[in-house]
Structure formats: structure tokens, C-alpha cells
Design a protein around this motif. Structure first.
Motif, PDB file in Angstrom:
ATOM      1  N   LYS A  75       0.694  -1.145  -0.107  1.00  0.00           N
ATOM      2  CA  LYS A  75      -0.024  -0.047  -0.132  1.00  0.00           C
ATOM      3  C   LYS A  75       0.898   1.162   0.034  1.00  0.00           C
ATOM      4  CE  LYS A  75      -3.598   2.622   2.401  1.00  0.00           C
ATOM      5  NZ  LYS A  75      -3.810   3.099   3.751  1.00  0.00           N
ATOM      6  N   ALA A  76       0.546   2.232  -0.902  1.00  0.00           N
ATOM      7  CA  ALA A  76       1.413   3.361  -0.965  1.00  0.00           C
ATOM      8  C   ALA A  76       0.513   4.774  -0.069  1.00  0.00           C
ATOM      9  CB  ALA A  76       1.563   3.937  -2.279  1.00  0.00           C
ATOM     10  N   GLU A  77       1.223   5.480   0.591  1.00  0.00           N
ATOM     11  CA  GLU A  77       0.763   6.350   1.546  1.00  0.00           C
ATOM     12  C   GLU A  77       1.335   7.574   0.849  1.00  0.00           C
ATOM     13  OE1 GLU A  77      -0.463   7.575   6.087  1.00  0.00           O
ATOM     14  OE2 GLU A  77       1.800   6.550   5.419  1.00  0.00           O
ATOM     15  N   LEU A  78       0.528   8.481   0.083  1.00  0.00           N
ATOM     16  CA  LEU A  78       0.995   9.779  -0.290  1.00  0.00           C
ATOM     17  C   LEU A  78       0.866  10.967   0.829  1.00  0.00           C
ATOM     18  CD1 LEU A  78      -0.205   9.866  -3.804  1.00  0.00           C
ATOM     19  CD2 LEU A  78       2.060   9.553  -3.085  1.00  0.00           C
ATOM     20  N   ILE A  79       2.013  11.586   1.280  1.00  0.00           N
ATOM     21  CA  ILE A  79       1.989  12.483   2.327  1.00  0.00           C
ATOM     22  C   ILE A  79       2.622  13.883   1.937  1.00  0.00           C
ATOM     23  CG2 ILE A  79       2.359  13.016   4.647  1.00  0.00           C
ATOM     24  CD1 ILE A  79       3.244   9.895   4.881  1.00  0.00           C
ATOM     25  N   GLN A  80       2.034  14.887   1.948  1.00  0.00           N
ATOM     26  CA  GLN A  80       2.366  16.120   1.751  1.00  0.00           C
ATOM     27  C   GLN A  80       3.491  16.554   2.853  1.00  0.00           C
ATOM     28  OE1 GLN A  80      -0.049  19.321   0.613  1.00  0.00           O
ATOM     29  NE2 GLN A  80      -1.128  18.086  -1.069  1.00  0.00           N
ATOM     30  N   VAL A  81       4.590  17.025   2.971  1.00  0.00           N
ATOM     31  CA  VAL A  81       5.559  17.254   3.793  1.00  0.00           C
ATOM     32  C   VAL A  81       5.042  17.962   5.158  1.00  0.00           C
ATOM     33  CG1 VAL A  81       6.734  19.269   2.852  1.00  0.00           C
ATOM     34  CG2 VAL A  81       7.982  17.664   4.192  1.00  0.00           C
ATOM     35  N   SER A  82       4.120  18.991   4.804  1.00  0.00           N
ATOM     36  CA  SER A  82       3.509  19.810   5.838  1.00  0.00           C
ATOM     37  C   SER A  82       2.776  18.800   6.788  1.00  0.00           C
ATOM     38  CB  SER A  82       2.595  20.701   5.464  1.00  0.00           C
ATOM     39  OG  SER A  82       1.577  20.350   4.469  1.00  0.00           O
ATOM     40  N   ASP A  83       2.262  17.586   6.561  1.00  0.00           N
ATOM     41  CA  ASP A  83       1.466  16.663   7.280  1.00  0.00           C
ATOM     42  C   ASP A  83       2.302  15.411   7.523  1.00  0.00           C
ATOM     43  OD1 ASP A  83      -0.931  18.123   6.462  1.00  0.00           O
ATOM     44  OD2 ASP A  83      -1.278  17.036   5.017  1.00  0.00           O
ATOM     45  N   ALA A  84       3.714  15.562   7.268  1.00  0.00           N
ATOM     46  CA  ALA A  84       4.603  14.192   7.586  1.00  0.00           C
ATOM     47  C   ALA A  84       4.816  14.328   9.289  1.00  0.00           C
ATOM     48  CB  ALA A  84       5.603  14.357   6.715  1.00  0.00           C
ATOM     49  N   ASN A  85       4.926  12.956   9.784  1.00  0.00           N
ATOM     50  CA  ASN A  85       5.319  13.050  11.070  1.00  0.00           C
ATOM     51  C   ASN A  85       6.520  12.095  11.071  1.00  0.00           C
ATOM     52  OD1 ASN A  85       5.749  11.288  13.877  1.00  0.00           O
ATOM     53  ND2 ASN A  85       3.550  12.036  14.319  1.00  0.00           N
ATOM     54  N   ALA A  86       7.790  13.081  11.144  1.00  0.00           N
ATOM     55  CA  ALA A  86       8.999  12.605  11.219  1.00  0.00           C
ATOM     56  C   ALA A  86       9.222  11.314  12.132  1.00  0.00           C
ATOM     57  CB  ALA A  86      10.185  13.521  11.524  1.00  0.00           C
ATOM     58  N   ASP A  87       8.714  11.302  13.458  1.00  0.00           N
ATOM     59  CA  ASP A  87       8.829  10.099  14.240  1.00  0.00           C
ATOM     60  C   ASP A  87       8.412   8.836  13.837  1.00  0.00           C
ATOM     61  OD1 ASP A  87      10.122  11.719  16.129  1.00  0.00           O
ATOM     62  OD2 ASP A  87       8.499  12.228  17.188  1.00  0.00           O
ATOM     63  N   GLU A  88       6.906   8.871  12.913  1.00  0.00           N
ATOM     64  CA  GLU A  88       6.483   7.846  12.504  1.00  0.00           C
ATOM     65  C   GLU A  88       7.320   7.213  11.209  1.00  0.00           C
ATOM     66  OE1 GLU A  88       3.870   5.997  13.638  1.00  0.00           O
ATOM     67  OE2 GLU A  88       4.128   7.267  15.373  1.00  0.00           O
ATOM     68  N   LEU A  89       7.853   8.203  10.392  1.00  0.00           N
ATOM     69  CA  LEU A  89       8.472   7.672   9.276  1.00  0.00           C
ATOM     70  C   LEU A  89       9.887   7.044   9.696  1.00  0.00           C
ATOM     71  CD1 LEU A  89       8.522  10.812   6.795  1.00  0.00           C
ATOM     72  CD2 LEU A  89       7.578   8.629   6.442  1.00  0.00           C
ATOM     73  N   LEU A  90      10.419   7.486  10.744  1.00  0.00           N
ATOM     74  CA  LEU A  90      11.612   6.925  11.298  1.00  0.00           C
ATOM     75  C   LEU A  90      11.502   5.669  11.771  1.00  0.00           C
ATOM     76  CD1 LEU A  90      13.467  10.338  12.345  1.00  0.00           C
ATOM     77  CD2 LEU A  90      14.130   8.889  10.472  1.00  0.00           C
ATOM     78  N   LYS A  91      10.354   5.244  12.244  1.00  0.00           N
ATOM     79  CA  LYS A  91      10.233   3.833  12.497  1.00  0.00           C
ATOM     80  C   LYS A  91      10.247   2.796  11.537  1.00  0.00           C
ATOM     81  CE  LYS A  91       7.259   5.262  16.569  1.00  0.00           C
ATOM     82  NZ  LYS A  91       5.763   5.201  17.100  1.00  0.00           N
ATOM     83  N   LEU A  92      10.174   3.157  10.292  1.00  0.00           N
ATOM     84  CA  LEU A  92      10.109   2.559   9.095  1.00  0.00           C
ATOM     85  C   LEU A  92      11.440   2.235   8.656  1.00  0.00           C
ATOM     86  CD1 LEU A  92       7.353   4.514   6.999  1.00  0.00           C
ATOM     87  CD2 LEU A  92       7.019   2.336   8.172  1.00  0.00           C
ATOM     88  N   PRO A  93      11.493   0.970   7.855  1.00  0.00           N
ATOM     89  CA  PRO A  93      13.034   0.803   7.410  1.00  0.00           C
ATOM     90  C   PRO A  93      13.263   1.462   6.078  1.00  0.00           C
ATOM     91  CG  PRO A  93      11.385  -0.967   6.608  1.00  0.00           C
ATOM     92  CD  PRO A  93      10.687  -0.031   7.546  1.00  0.00           C
ATOM     93  N   GLY A  94      12.301   2.320   5.516  1.00  0.00           N
ATOM     94  CA  GLY A  94      12.708   3.175   4.429  1.00  0.00           C
ATOM     95  C   GLY A  94      11.343   4.000   4.052  1.00  0.00           C
ATOM     96  N   PHE A  95      11.730   5.008   2.990  1.00  0.00           N
ATOM     97  CA  PHE A  95      10.549   5.774   2.886  1.00  0.00           C
ATOM     98  C   PHE A  95      11.049   6.598   1.627  1.00  0.00           C
ATOM     99  CE2 PHE A  95      12.435   7.380   6.441  1.00  0.00           C
ATOM    100  CZ  PHE A  95      12.520   8.949   6.062  1.00  0.00           C
ATOM    101  N   ALA A  96      10.292   7.096   1.042  1.00  0.00           N
ATOM    102  CA  ALA A  96      10.678   8.390  -0.338  1.00  0.00           C
ATOM    103  C   ALA A  96      10.192   9.638   0.014  1.00  0.00           C
ATOM    104  CB  ALA A  96       9.813   7.967  -1.393  1.00  0.00           C
ATOM    105  N   ILE A  97      11.137  10.477  -0.248  1.00  0.00           N
ATOM    106  CA  ILE A  97      10.850  11.926   0.122  1.00  0.00           C
ATOM    107  C   ILE A  97      11.234  12.810  -1.306  1.00  0.00           C
ATOM    108  CG2 ILE A  97      12.954  12.312   1.243  1.00  0.00           C
ATOM    109  CD1 ILE A  97      11.864  14.360   2.897  1.00  0.00           C
ATOM    110  N   GLY A  98      10.352  13.645  -1.884  1.00  0.00           N
ATOM    111  CA  GLY A  98      10.428  14.450  -2.910  1.00  0.00           C
ATOM    112  C   GLY A  98      10.443  15.798  -2.753  1.00  0.00           C
TER     113      GLY A  98
END
Length: 143
Positions: A32-55
Motif C-alpha cells: 500500500k502506498a501512502e502519499l503525504i505532503q511534507v506539511s503533514d508528515a510525522n518524522a517520528d512515524e517515518l523514522l520507525k520504518l525501514p525506508g521511505f521516499a521523499i521528494g
């Protein structure tokens, strides 16, 4: 990964189109893909993942957008060691220097780059960029 987070900022829609191409690759790989605008991104939640994309597109003198993206990247860069990152974005002029600087910045902090480098597109993504983005999305889905 069951869910792949794709964080982005887009001014003209080109980087958003790239994020959607990554999402398509993720979904074609069965995640499943989750598109997140950076203004809505939660850094702590992202950093729990093994990886992610940022553009982010190139801005100004080939740099990251400074109101939202740069502060977000600064907040995570000291914590990306061991993470797999997909960096992506569009540009209108120049030669992609902003992406090379961004890549060096993240790898210096211990991140590994999905596909070995960021994916860039001159203005709107063409068929070659789309193929790279979808492949990178599929690679993220397999983490």
C-alpha cells in the motif's frame, strides 16, 4: 513493507506526479502506498520504518524548498542511519546539483539510497523517469 510512505512537496505538480508514479510501483509490487505532503508528515512515524521516499523539486539556486522541506530534512537527517531512502524531484534548469547535494547529505548520515541515487526529471517526468520511479517504488515495497 506493508505500507510505503511517500513524502513530497510540489509547486507546479511535477514532483506530485512523480510521487504518484512511485505509488503505482509500490502498489504493483503488492504493498500500500501512502502519499503525504511534507506539511503533514510525522518524522517520528517515518523514522520507525525501514525506508521511505521523499521528494522536492529544485528551488532557487538548486536547493531544497526552504519553508517546509529543508526544515523537515534537517529534522530527520541525523536519524537516517540504516534507513533506505528514495529521493526524487523535478527541476527546470541547471543539471541536478540539488539532488547530488541532497544525496551526499543523506548518505553522509548513514542512509542508503534506493536505486543508488535520486530520481530526477526535467520538468514533467517522461517515460524513462516513470519507469525508474515505478521500479524504485517496487524496491521500497520489498523492504
Amino acid at each position: 513493507m506493508e505500507k510505503v510512505s511517500i513524502v513530497y512537496w510540489s509547486q507546479t505538480g511535477n514532483t506530485e506526479a512523480m510521487a504518484k508514479m512511485i505509488a503505482k510501483g509500490v502498489e504493483e509490487a503488492g504493498a500500500k502506498a501512502e502519499l503525504i505532503q511534507v506539511s503533514d508528515a510525522n518524522a517520528d512515524e517515518l523514522l520507525k520504518l525501514p525506508g521511505f521516499a521523499i521528494g522536492c523539486p529544485a528551488m532557487g539556486a538548486e536547493e531544497l524548498e526552504d519553508a517546509e522541506v529543508e526544515p523537515f530534512v534537517a529534522s530527520i537527517e541525523g536519524k537516517v542511519s540504516g534507513k533506505s531512502l528514495l529521493l526524487f524531484g523535478s527541476y527546470d534548469w541547471g543539471d541536478g546539483e540539488w539532488m547530488r547535494i541532497w544525496q551526499d547529505r543523506m548518505t553522509a548520515k548513514g542512509a542508503s539510497l534506493v536505486t543508488g541515487e535520486g530520481v530526477i526529471a526535467n520538468n514533467s517526468p517522461d517515460a524513462e523517469a516513470e519507469a525508474k520511479l515505478k521500479a524504485a517504488g517496487a524496491e521500497l515495497a520489498k523492504l
